[in-house]
Write an enzyme that holds these catalytic residues in place. Structure first.
Site, mmCIF file in Angstrom:
data_model
loop_
_atom_site.group_PDB
_atom_site.id
_atom_site.type_symbol
_atom_site.label_atom_id
_atom_site.label_comp_id
_atom_site.label_asym_id
_atom_site.label_seq_id
_atom_site.Cartn_x
_atom_site.Cartn_y
_atom_site.Cartn_z
ATOM 1 C CG ASP A 172 -0.202 -0.045 2.534
ATOM 2 O OD1 ASP A 172 0.987 0.353 2.610
ATOM 3 O OD2 ASP A 172 -0.820 -0.475 3.528
ATOM 4 C CE LYS A 205 -24.286 -29.826 11.371
ATOM 5 N NZ LYS A 205 -25.614 -29.330 11.026
#
Lengths: 134, 134, 134, 134
Positions: free
Chosen positions: C16, C88
């Site tokens: 940046d 999960k």
């Protein structure tokens, strides 16, 4: 209570092969929201850094939970809230929704990075707090 | 005459170490402009592809001339014009300005990509032309 | 103990205006590391999803701490470790260093997303665990 | 004859909803190839700019033809060749292949950008030519 809101048009190029937003883009939009806030309210990042004698209002950490997928053509409303101030850090909270459906929740912890003795380190955030309040 | 216009807020994250827009972003914005046009006028890329039996309105070539640097905090106005139609291609022209100052001129040549015999190839663009005119 | 390692050449375009890696890129590299691991060991994401009847091994959450700046020209070594398995979800841990200097630590929590009744939801990860172990 | 070669691992995150490389990435890789060349042969962009008194070896224009789609999991071999030298510009040619299959051909026209009287302009490229030859 939201301090600043940015609407992002989700476009084809933001989506991955599964047809949903590629997740690093959410961090780009959190960052963009912060910078848009600085521009709208405090003259922008560069001017604010100059005023604070800082190199940048950079990241210490960032995280996000992806609650539902963002899709091409949707408008993501990013809301930004000031979180907790530490001595050398500021937490900024984000919440992104599409027509009220929660898509993403995230946080950035930012510091006021200053240069001293040729090294970059996180400085006191009190001067920043005076500017942006909260 | 411009067919569609998209305003892009140039942000910190779009800029490189020289403090100006990192050039591949201009191509992302040309592509975004095209997709925003499809969404605003023709139901979006996915719906239009379905209607045309196409896999995508993809790129054959792209080019750009960078006339002046885009800077953090500026608003880039991207104008899109329909260029020339070939038998299997469409040229789209772009012109990006910041408060009237020319920043970028570019072109995309796009095809209507269809699947046939397990291969992807550029198909006839006449059905697309019927939809978007020009 | 690291399960997989990916070296990333930090380039001009990753940095940046402050001349350091723009932070969302670290998430792109964590994701790339995971996908390179799948490719190197398990035939790649697409083949693995097909085998598991899944739409994708997508993100539930992600976070990172930025310990020191990454600079143009440096080689970031990303190490990936399997973290905790839930019913999960699977946590994947990352650690990025430049010549031994810690640059970033992060985590991705991923699910095995399946389609059922026209909805996408996180399914049981046991079949994935059988494939990649840990 | 190729002056420099960069292998790019095409990953999930580079691909769009059509499952092929999102085209602005090819420009990122052309740019990365140029910067990797500077790093490998001439000390890197920053050091070279310092030596030449330049702000950057930036872009005047860029273009590409997309000959076949790049896919997740493929290795794109980018070859870079020096093209024509002008008085204030250098053309760099690129050719990207996957196992011999042509994927992309492109060009960058770059200048040596210098600051003078508070303005950035393209300077004489002769000093750059002395360094990198061709």
């Amino acid at each position: 209570m939201s301090l600043f809101t940015l609407d992002v048009d989700i476009s084809f190029g933001h989506c991955d092969a599964a047809g949903i937003v590629y997740y690093p883009n959410y961090f780009r939009w959190m960052d963009r929201c912060f910078h848009s806030f600085l521009k709208a309210r405090h003259g922008g990042h560069a001017a604010l850094c100059q005023r604070l004698g800082a190199r940048g209002l950079g990241l210490i950490s960032a995280d996000a939970r992806f609650r539902s997928p963002g899709l091409d053509g949707e408008v993501l409303r990013m809301e930004m809230m000031l979180g907790e101030w530490g001595r050398k850090s500021l937490r900024v909270d984000y919440r992104g929704t599409v027509e009220g459906r929660l898509v993403i929740e995230g946080e950035e912890v930012r510091g006021v990075f200053v240069e001293a003795d040729g090294r970059i380190r996180a400085g006191d955030v009190a001067p920043l707090r005076e500017v942006i309040g909260g």
